[in-house]
Scaffold this active site. Structure first.
Site, PDB file in Angstrom:
ATOM      1  NE  ARG A  35      -2.669  -1.119   3.462  1.00  0.00           N
ATOM      2  CZ  ARG A  35      -2.699  -2.352   3.957  1.00  0.00           C
ATOM      3  NH1 ARG A  35      -3.195  -3.342   3.233  1.00  0.00           N
ATOM      4  NH2 ARG A  35      -2.241  -2.597   5.173  1.00  0.00           N
ATOM      5  CG  HIS A  36       4.736   3.366   2.194  1.00  0.00           C
ATOM      6  ND1 HIS A  36       6.078   3.387   1.924  1.00  0.00           N
ATOM      7  CD2 HIS A  36       4.428   4.583   2.714  1.00  0.00           C
ATOM      8  CE1 HIS A  36       6.571   4.571   2.276  1.00  0.00           C
ATOM      9  NE2 HIS A  36       5.587   5.315   2.759  1.00  0.00           N
ATOM     10  CG  ASP A  37       6.373  -0.128  -2.440  1.00  0.00           C
ATOM     11  OD1 ASP A  37       7.008   0.674  -1.730  1.00  0.00           O
ATOM     12  OD2 ASP A  37       6.760  -1.284  -2.686  1.00  0.00           O
ATOM     13  CG  ASP A  54       5.973   8.976   4.360  1.00  0.00           C
ATOM     14  OD1 ASP A  54       6.060   7.960   3.634  1.00  0.00           O
ATOM     15  OD2 ASP A  54       6.700   9.975   4.227  1.00  0.00           O
TER      16      ASP A  54
END
EC number: 3.1.1.4
Length: 77
Positions: A35-37, A54
């Site tokens: 999900r962060h990528d 973040d």
């Protein structure tokens, strides 16, 4: 028909930006890392800033870590 940006974001997310391979419980964190990528690579298209990505990642990881480990210190299944 060309794939949508949202579809491409899902295809291109594989947590490959994890900087090292010896992270404990890496499999338990894979979805949060994906999900962060995705947020970093495609967030602008959806109106997200990197700080938003973040912050969401921090919340995801905090929730995962709140579950802790078992009595032997092994990662949650």
């Amino acid at each position: 028909q060309x794939p949508s940006t949202a579809e491409l974001c899902k295809i291109n997310s594989n947590a490959c930006s994890v900087p090292f391979s010896x992270i404990p419980c890496q499999k338990x964190f894979l979805a949060a890392c994906d999900r962060h990528d995705t947020c970093y690579h495609c967030g602008k298209h959806f109106g997200f800033k990197q700080d938003d990505c973040d912050d969401a990642f921090f919340r995801d990881m905090t929730a995962l870590c709140a579950h802790g480990t078992d009595d032997e210190g092994x990662c949650p299944x």
